[in-house]
Design an enzyme around this catalytic site. Structure first.
Site, short mmCIF file in Angstrom:
data_model
loop_
_atom_site.label_atom_id
_atom_site.label_comp_id
_atom_site.label_asym_id
_atom_site.label_seq_id
_atom_site.Cartn_x
_atom_site.Cartn_y
_atom_site.Cartn_z
N LYS A 1 45.75 42.42 79.23
CA LYS A 1 46.44 42.79 80.46
C LYS A 1 45.48 42.71 81.65
CE LYS A 1 47.22 46.48 82.83
NZ LYS A 1 47.09 45.84 84.16
N GLY B 1 37.17 49.61 83.53
CA GLY B 1 37.84 50.13 84.72
C GLY B 1 37.25 51.47 85.10
N SER B 2 38.06 52.29 85.75
CA SER B 2 37.55 53.56 86.27
C SER B 2 37.41 54.60 85.15
CB SER B 2 38.49 54.08 87.34
OG SER B 2 39.78 54.26 86.80
N THR B 3 36.53 55.55 85.36
CA THR B 3 36.32 56.64 84.41
C THR B 3 37.60 57.47 84.28
OG1 THR B 3 33.95 56.70 84.75
CG2 THR B 3 34.97 58.75 84.02
N GLU B 4 38.28 57.63 85.41
CA GLU B 4 39.54 58.40 85.42
C GLU B 4 40.56 57.78 84.44
OE1 GLU B 4 40.98 57.97 89.34
OE2 GLU B 4 42.77 59.17 88.97
N GLY C 1 39.85 55.62 82.09
CA GLY C 1 39.23 55.64 80.76
C GLY C 1 39.63 56.90 79.99
N GLU D 1 34.17 50.56 79.24
CA GLU D 1 33.11 50.27 80.21
C GLU D 1 33.62 50.80 81.53
OE1 GLU D 1 31.43 49.06 83.11
OE2 GLU D 1 31.77 46.94 82.67
N CYS E 1 30.54 47.60 89.13
CA CYS E 1 30.34 48.89 88.46
C CYS E 1 28.87 49.28 88.39
CB CYS E 1 30.99 48.88 87.08
SG CYS E 1 30.49 47.46 86.11
N GLU F 1 31.53 57.44 93.01
CA GLU F 1 31.52 55.98 93.08
C GLU F 1 32.41 55.53 94.24
OE1 GLU F 1 33.35 53.79 89.77
OE2 GLU F 1 31.68 52.37 89.92
#
Ligand code: ADP
Ligand code: MG
Length: 500
Positions: free
Chosen positions: A197, A250-253, A255, A272, A306, A403
């Protein structure tokens, strides 16, 4: 100083590609979304719609996973030898290389990045990545293991590295082609089947890659491509009971959302995620290379990286010189549309990202930061932000802790090394870090003390498909690239039998 702009004439194949709605690739066929819906992808230099794309959702994910499952469980893919898999991947790399200019233009139009960078970096790196992993297809080995238990018998014990199965891969918008090949490469090398995706902001190069995947001759259903939104198509893929693994960048959020979504069948995860990487310049550094190095560490790809070196720590004696030098470079960078070959800083990806970065700048000013250069939006049209150097910053500020994902660096002086290391490590992230010094003992000591997945000494941001990459702490789980990918895409099976 005015320089003439040099806009690239759009390749006719690219015009043709964006002219009609692009579709989903499921089971070797291009199909419409079950809902019949499409969504727009924009040109970030103008804010105008670039193309319409079929909007994948849960039903399409179900179809794609069924195709990937069938291809893995029963398809011809399983019967291919490792060398045959490798040859298909190499053929795909050749096909991409032959159309490098089209890919570079499409990437620039969809993402905003300078077409010059896409030609020099994104697309050649993607080709190299496919070739690197094509080589791995024939090198996936287990080991033989001497046993010590039951000494009265003699055993043969060995391990098999077996393909993990059906993999869902969810990628971001900052390096769309690099991310697609970095994800597909290891999965295909070891024999997985995939549902990919792409990010909703940048689906186009993955879809062009899909056409070449067909042309290369991959069996139907081995690679399925479903563009769509994260909260719909992405979430459905992560929750799907027949998916064995999710690989996400992508973003930690997001993730964290994926970790929750994956609990149903406890699918394996590699993540990642974000970063807020420290870049440290000592007074004994070769300052003439540290200054452009520090500028490039943050301004490359508009700061949408990143591992961007977004927290610049400079030893007192060189602080003014480095701030001055990085600011001079920042203010000299040419801002413009990616399709202009003189452009060095393109637009940010979206209106949303523009608002986010400008919001961070505002919060910085409110907390007392000052812009040594840049500091605001550039122009009225498109999503441009000036390369910005923030001083008067400290570790309590939001701009130093969070970030930003834009061309904004915060610069802070230091004097004591222990205090510096504590500060550098005082972040929930741990993706990258830079150290600039001529003292090799110090360089390696500090490299060992930094809690980050990659440390660059006297360089920054150098990545290679052979070098493991990933994060400590909330920057992720697992290491992609290099032989470490085997841990992410294979299961280890122990086999044991008495032979006396
Ligand atoms: P950004 O905030 O920079 O856009 P995201 O982490 O939101 O980065 O997006 C990275 C990828 O994750 C995109 O492909 C996006 O569609 C996808 N995504 C976003 N939300 C979810 C979710 N809840 N589940 C799965 N994928 C998601
Ligand atoms: Mg776009």
């Amino acid at each position: 100083m005015a320089t003439a702009t040099q806009t690239v004439a759009v390749d006719p194949n690219v015009n043709h590609f964006v002219a009609k709605p692009r579709r989903l690739l499921i089971g070797g066929k291009w199909v419409d979304a079950a809902s019949g819906k499409t969504f727009p992808t924009y040109n970030p230099a103008t804010g105008e719609v670039l193309a319409h794309v079929a909007e994948g959702d849960k039903e399409d994910i179900d179809r794609a996973v069924a195709a990937a499952r069938a291809a893995f469980d029963r398809g011809p893919w399983r019967r291919l030898t490792p060398a045959e898999r490798g040859r298909l991947m190499w053929r795909l790399a050749d096909l991409v290389e032959a159309r490098l200019e089209e890919f570079a233009q499409l990437e620039s139009l969809d993402n905003g990045k300078p077409v010059v960078m896409a030609r020099l970096a994104d697309i050649p790196i993607s080709v190299d990545t496919l070739r690197y992993y094509a080589g791995w297809a024939t090198k996936v080995e287990g080991s033989t293991i001497p046993l010590s238990m039951q000494p009265e018998w003699k055993f043969l014990a060995y391990t098999l590295r077996e393909t993990i199965g059906v993999v869902g891969q969810i990628i971001p918008w900052n390096f769309p082609m690099v991310m697609a090949t970095l994800k597909l490469g290891p999965a295909l090398a070891v024999g997985c089947t995939v549902v990919l995706k792409p990010a909703e902001q940048t689906p186009l190069t993955a879809l062009l890659l899909g056409e070449l995947i067909q042309e290369a001759g991959f069996p139907d259903g081995v690679i399925n491509i479903i563009p769509g939104y994260g909260s719909t198509a992405g979430a459905a893929l992560c929750a799907h009971p027949l998916v064995d693994k999710i690989a996400f960048t992508g973003s930690t959020e997001v993730g964290k959302l994926i970790v929750h979504a994956a609990t149903g069948n406890l699918k394996k995860l590699s993540l990642e995620l974000g970063g807020k990487s420290p870049n440290i310049v000592f007074k004994d550094a070769e300052i003439d290379s540290a200054i452009p190095g520090a500028a490039n560490a943050i301004f490359f790809n508009q700061g949408e990286v990143c591992v961007a070196g977004s927290r610049l720590y400079v030893e007192d004696a060189q602080f003014d010189k480095v701030v001055d030098g990085v600011s001079k470079i920042a203010s000299s960078l040419r801002i413009g549309p990616g399709m202009d070959t003189t452009t060095q800083i393109g637009p940010l990806i979206s209106q949303e990202q523009l608002a986010r970065v400008c919001g961070y700048l505002e919060s910085g000013y409110t907390e007392g930061a000052k812009a040594a250069t840049g500091g605001k939006r550039h122009g009225e049209k498109g999503y441009f932000v000036e390369p910005t150097v923030l001083v008067n910053t400290n570790d309590k500020m939001k701009v130093v802790r969070e970030e930003i994902f834009g061309p904004v660096v915060t610069v802070m002086p230091f004097s004591d090394v222990d205090d510096l290391i504590a500060k550098a490590n005082n972040t929930p992230y741990g993706l990258g870090a830079g150290v600039w010094t001529r003292d090799i003992k110090k360089a390696h000591r500090i490299a060992a003390e930094l809690r980050a997945g990659t440390v660059w000494i006297n360089c920054y941001g150098v990545l290679d498909p052979a070098m493991p990459f990933g994060g400590y702490k909330q920057s992720g789980w697992g290491r992609e690239m290099g032989r470490q990918m085997l841990d992410l895409y294979t299961e280890t099976k122990s086999v044991c039998t008495p032979i006396t």
